[in-house]
Design a protein around this motif. Sequence first.
Motif, short mmCIF file in Angstrom:
data_model
loop_
_atom_site.label_atom_id
_atom_site.label_comp_id
_atom_site.label_asym_id
_atom_site.label_seq_id
_atom_site.Cartn_x
_atom_site.Cartn_y
_atom_site.Cartn_z
N ASN A 126 0.83 -1.21 0.00
CA ASN A 126 0.00 0.00 0.00
C ASN A 126 0.87 1.26 0.00
OD1 ASN A 126 -2.50 1.60 2.10
ND2 ASN A 126 -2.54 1.30 -0.11
N SER A 127 1.93 1.21 -0.79
CA SER A 127 2.82 2.36 -0.85
C SER A 127 2.89 2.99 -2.23
CB SER A 127 4.24 1.96 -0.43
OG SER A 127 4.82 1.07 -1.38
N ALA A 128 2.37 2.31 -3.27
CA ALA A 128 2.48 2.86 -4.62
C ALA A 128 1.27 2.50 -5.49
CB ALA A 128 3.78 2.39 -5.27
N ARG A 129 1.20 1.24 -5.99
CA ARG A 129 0.16 0.91 -6.98
C ARG A 129 -1.26 1.09 -6.45
NH1 ARG A 129 2.80 -4.79 -8.33
NH2 ARG A 129 3.44 -4.43 -6.16
N SER A 130 -1.54 0.55 -5.29
CA SER A 130 -2.90 0.69 -4.75
C SER A 130 -3.21 2.14 -4.38
CB SER A 130 -3.09 -0.23 -3.54
OG SER A 130 -2.07 -0.02 -2.58
N ILE A 131 -2.18 2.87 -3.96
CA ILE A 131 -2.35 4.30 -3.66
C ILE A 131 -2.64 5.07 -4.94
CG2 ILE A 131 -1.05 6.36 -2.99
CD1 ILE A 131 -2.07 4.92 -0.57
N PHE A 132 -1.94 4.72 -6.02
CA PHE A 132 -2.24 5.32 -7.33
C PHE A 132 -3.70 5.09 -7.70
CE2 PHE A 132 2.28 5.14 -9.38
CZ PHE A 132 2.60 6.33 -8.75
N ALA A 133 -4.14 3.82 -7.59
CA ALA A 133 -5.50 3.47 -8.01
C ALA A 133 -6.54 4.21 -7.18
CB ALA A 133 -5.71 1.96 -7.89
N GLU A 134 -6.34 4.28 -5.88
CA GLU A 134 -7.26 5.03 -5.02
C GLU A 134 -7.35 6.48 -5.45
OE1 GLU A 134 -7.56 6.71 -0.42
OE2 GLU A 134 -6.10 5.15 -0.90
N SER A 135 -6.20 7.10 -5.67
CA SER A 135 -6.16 8.52 -6.02
C SER A 135 -6.78 8.79 -7.38
CB SER A 135 -4.70 9.01 -6.01
OG SER A 135 -4.11 8.83 -4.74
N ILE A 136 -6.48 7.91 -8.35
CA ILE A 136 -7.01 8.10 -9.70
C ILE A 136 -8.53 7.99 -9.72
CG2 ILE A 136 -7.09 7.10 -12.01
CD1 ILE A 136 -4.13 6.26 -11.56
N LEU A 137 -9.07 6.96 -9.06
CA LEU A 137 -10.52 6.78 -9.06
C LEU A 137 -11.20 7.95 -8.37
CD1 LEU A 137 -12.98 5.11 -9.74
CD2 LEU A 137 -12.66 3.84 -7.60
N ARG A 138 -10.63 8.43 -7.27
CA ARG A 138 -11.21 9.57 -6.56
C ARG A 138 -11.25 10.81 -7.45
NH1 ARG A 138 -7.97 9.69 -2.24
NH2 ARG A 138 -9.35 8.32 -1.06
N LYS A 139 -10.20 11.01 -8.23
CA LYS A 139 -10.13 12.19 -9.09
C LYS A 139 -11.00 12.04 -10.34
CE LYS A 139 -6.88 15.26 -11.49
NZ LYS A 139 -5.44 15.49 -11.86
N GLU A 140 -10.99 10.84 -10.94
CA GLU A 140 -11.70 10.62 -12.19
C GLU A 140 -13.21 10.53 -12.01
OE1 GLU A 140 -10.55 10.28 -15.50
OE2 GLU A 140 -8.75 11.16 -14.63
N ALA A 141 -13.66 9.94 -10.90
CA ALA A 141 -15.10 9.71 -10.75
C ALA A 141 -15.51 9.72 -9.29
CB ALA A 141 -15.48 8.38 -11.41
N GLY A 142 -15.02 10.67 -8.54
CA GLY A 142 -15.34 10.76 -7.13
C GLY A 142 -16.79 11.05 -6.85
N ASP A 143 -17.52 11.48 -7.86
CA ASP A 143 -18.95 11.72 -7.68
C ASP A 143 -19.77 10.44 -7.71
OD1 ASP A 143 -18.20 11.43 -10.39
OD2 ASP A 143 -20.05 12.41 -11.07
N ARG A 144 -19.17 9.35 -8.24
CA ARG A 144 -19.89 8.07 -8.36
C ARG A 144 -19.27 6.94 -7.58
NH1 ARG A 144 -19.86 5.86 -13.29
NH2 ARG A 144 -18.11 7.09 -14.07
N PHE A 145 -18.02 7.11 -7.14
CA PHE A 145 -17.31 6.05 -6.45
C PHE A 145 -16.63 6.59 -5.19
CE2 PHE A 145 -17.45 4.86 -10.90
CZ PHE A 145 -17.74 3.51 -10.88
N VAL A 146 -16.57 5.76 -4.17
CA VAL A 146 -15.78 6.06 -2.98
C VAL A 146 -14.59 5.10 -3.02
CG1 VAL A 146 -15.71 6.24 -0.48
CG2 VAL A 146 -17.85 6.70 -1.71
N ALA A 147 -13.38 5.65 -3.09
CA ALA A 147 -12.18 4.83 -3.30
C ALA A 147 -11.40 4.63 -2.00
CB ALA A 147 -11.29 5.49 -4.35
N TYR A 148 -10.91 3.41 -1.83
CA TYR A 148 -10.08 3.06 -0.68
C TYR A 148 -8.90 2.23 -1.18
CZ TYR A 148 -14.60 3.80 1.75
OH TYR A 148 -15.80 4.29 2.20
N SER A 149 -7.86 2.13 -0.37
CA SER A 149 -6.76 1.22 -0.67
C SER A 149 -6.18 0.69 0.63
CB SER A 149 -5.67 1.91 -1.50
OG SER A 149 -4.98 2.88 -0.72
N ALA A 150 -5.53 -0.47 0.52
CA ALA A 150 -4.92 -1.09 1.71
C ALA A 150 -3.87 -2.09 1.25
CB ALA A 150 -5.97 -1.77 2.57
N GLY A 151 -3.03 -2.51 2.20
CA GLY A 151 -1.99 -3.48 1.89
C GLY A 151 -2.11 -4.69 2.78
N THR A 152 -1.77 -5.85 2.24
CA THR A 152 -1.78 -7.06 3.06
C THR A 152 -0.65 -7.02 4.08
OG1 THR A 152 -0.41 -8.23 1.42
CG2 THR A 152 -2.81 -8.45 1.24
#
Length: 281
Positions: A126-152
Amino acid sequence: MEIVIPNRLSILGHPQRLALFRLLMRRYPDRVPATELARALDLRPNTLSTYVSALMQAGLVTQERAGTSLRYAIHMDAARETFDYLLRDCCRGRPDICSPLTSFDLYGDGPMTDRKYHVLFICTGNSARSIFAESILRKEAGDRFVAYSAGTRARSELNPFALEVLRQKGHDVSVLEAKNLSVFQGDDAPAFDFVFTVCNQAANEDCPAWSGQPVSAHWGMPDPVKVEGSAAEKSLAFHQAYGALLNRIKVFTALPIASLDRIALQKAVDDIAQTEEGASA
């Protein structure tokens, strides 16, 4: 059929063969290299070969050669056939027993327009790829999706190269933090509609089942953190990872989710990774 199914169940009765079957089910429709399977399950190559051969003889696993590498995948028709056999008599007169096993509710109680989708991206650190995905989804479609990320196995801090890329792309990094997956497994955790793994190691791990049966998929991609070389070479790897995730998330947010049934939606999110060259690297 009366002979084939008991044979399959006997094959799956071995704990490590069952673990291999379950790993390939989590990775479906990926074809996973033998070396990765052996590493994930801590098996010697000859032991893995024995287990894979048994599953192939039972018709549950298929093999494909890619150059010098052997790759394996679940034979989903055979897996479904086996599950159907087990559940065939289950609901006769007792639908209260089987309904939790055979029905899935993606949309909850209210119509689509009344709420946002909750999406979780999982990686190892949870230091790069999943953080990227969370940030991108929040920016691209934050009006329709709530984005989270985590690491095992979340690290204590975010990767500085990842943070720099996000700043350059105009993301607010003040809301980001590295989190362990356990944060989202309590009684007060959000109910997720979608769960995506973005690294092979996280996808290979046996995570607890999510309540509500969210649609899940594996969007595996190379880890930019592992790239060695100059600062410029490392930065390029992070930019490439960001770009790959941006492309996938744009396709995801363009899906007509409200008009797709669960099977069609599952295929769509699987295809997002499969159509991109090198997605499973």
